[in-house]
Write a protein that holds these residues in place. Structure first.
Motif, PDB file in Angstrom:
ATOM      1  N   VAL A  78       4.293  -1.034  -0.499  1.00 10.84           N
ATOM      2  CA  VAL A  78       3.384  -1.710   0.429  1.00 10.84           C
ATOM      3  C   VAL A  78       1.957  -1.194   0.293  1.00 10.84           C
ATOM      4  O   VAL A  78       0.994  -1.974   0.278  1.00 10.84           O
ATOM      5  CB  VAL A  78       3.879  -1.549   1.879  1.00 10.84           C
ATOM      6  CG1 VAL A  78       2.831  -2.063   2.855  1.00 10.84           C
ATOM      7  CG2 VAL A  78       5.185  -2.303   2.074  1.00 10.84           C
ATOM      8  N   GLY A 140       2.202  -6.386   1.254  1.00 12.56           N
ATOM      9  CA  GLY A 140       0.997  -5.610   1.502  1.00 12.56           C
ATOM     10  C   GLY A 140      -0.263  -6.394   1.184  1.00 12.56           C
ATOM     11  O   GLY A 140      -1.223  -6.416   1.961  1.00 12.56           O
ATOM     12  N   VAL A 178       3.005  -1.862   9.283  1.00 17.90           N
ATOM     13  CA  VAL A 178       2.024  -2.326   8.291  1.00 17.90           C
ATOM     14  C   VAL A 178       0.702  -2.694   8.955  1.00 17.90           C
ATOM     15  O   VAL A 178      -0.384  -2.351   8.453  1.00 17.90           O
ATOM     16  CB  VAL A 178       2.587  -3.520   7.501  1.00 17.90           C
ATOM     17  CG1 VAL A 178       1.491  -4.184   6.670  1.00 17.90           C
ATOM     18  CG2 VAL A 178       3.715  -3.064   6.586  1.00 17.90           C
TER      19      VAL A 178
END
Length: 244
Positions: A78, A140, A178
């Motif tokens: 990511v 990502g 994230v």
């Protein structure tokens, strides 16, 4: 900003909350609205803060349903995807970014449709290290540039054959982590102005209402309808960005 524009952003905030606790693909429509109403770069920061609020509610509600093992396979890839997305953001103009977002979403929607007709070996492919690595990197990049990694995660989780609550719990935890990681990147790019922060505060109540509606909807939604709604929402939002 006109009252009509603020009303559109309020609808988008409702959709964000709904997406986080029910149909994830609906968030793509919110991304589209923000990118059309606001300058595209500014929209990525404004929507990010709202997504984090929705993520927090979803993580709390689905905290017992997250599959940590699935997430561990994604995380190493990511960060490189986030870095690549930040570099991309720093080099393109608003028009290019808007069309890149639309093209990315449309491609991912097509991939989801293909996955619907997948072969019996798809679950084995989805469980491979290569699939996990490519999903992590793509998620990502997509979330840094467009807050649009939902379709990427949908591809991955559907390939794992997860049920609805496990899908929602795993997605919620992944995106909460994230999105928090994206904040320093957005700050470094100078995307958090005072106007963005004040607008976010004004829209927060709409996100919370959306999460409440989503929780009640998810209880009544079948797995088949769930998958169909995610795909349709992603395709519609992608086309709107491409022609906008």
């Amino acid at each position: 900003m006109t009252s009509a524009a603020m009303a559109l952003l309020a609808v988008a905030a409702l959709l964000i909350g709904f997406a986080k606790t029910a149909i994830g693909g609906v968030a793509s429509i919110a991304v589209t609205i923000f990118a059309l109403v606001l300058p595209t770069r500014e929209s990525t920061a404004a929507i990010l803060l709202l997504l984090i609020v929705g993520d927090f509610v979803a993580v709390w509600h689905y905290r017992r349903d997250a599959d940590i093992a699935l997430l561990r396979r994604l995380l190493p890839a990511v960060l490189p995807g986030l870095l690549l997305g930040a570099l991309f953001l720093s080099r393109v103009d608003d028009s290019t970014l808007r069309r890149a977002i639309g093209g990315l979403l449309l491609v991912l929607a097509a991939l989801q449709l293909v996955l619907t007709w997948r072969s019996p070996d798809a679950s084995r492919v989805g469980s491979s290290r290569a699939a996990a690595g490519s999903t992590g990197a793509a998620a990502g990049f997509a979330t840094m540039t467009a807050n649009a990694a939902g379709p990427v995660m949908t591809l991955y989780l559907v390939a794992q054959g997860v049920d609805k609550r496990r899908f929602l719990g795993t997605s919620a935890l992944f995106f909460f982590g994230v999105n928090l990681c994206k904040v320093p990147f957005s700050v470094g790019l100078g995307l958090f102005g005072s106007e963005t922060l004040s607008r976010t505060l004004a829209l927060l109540p709409f996100v919370l209402v959306g999460t409440w509606v989503g929780l009640h909807t998810a209880r009544r939604l079948s797995q088949t309808r769930f998958d169909q709604a995610v795909l349709a929402a992603t395709a519609v939002s992608a086309l709107a960005l491409l022609v906008g």
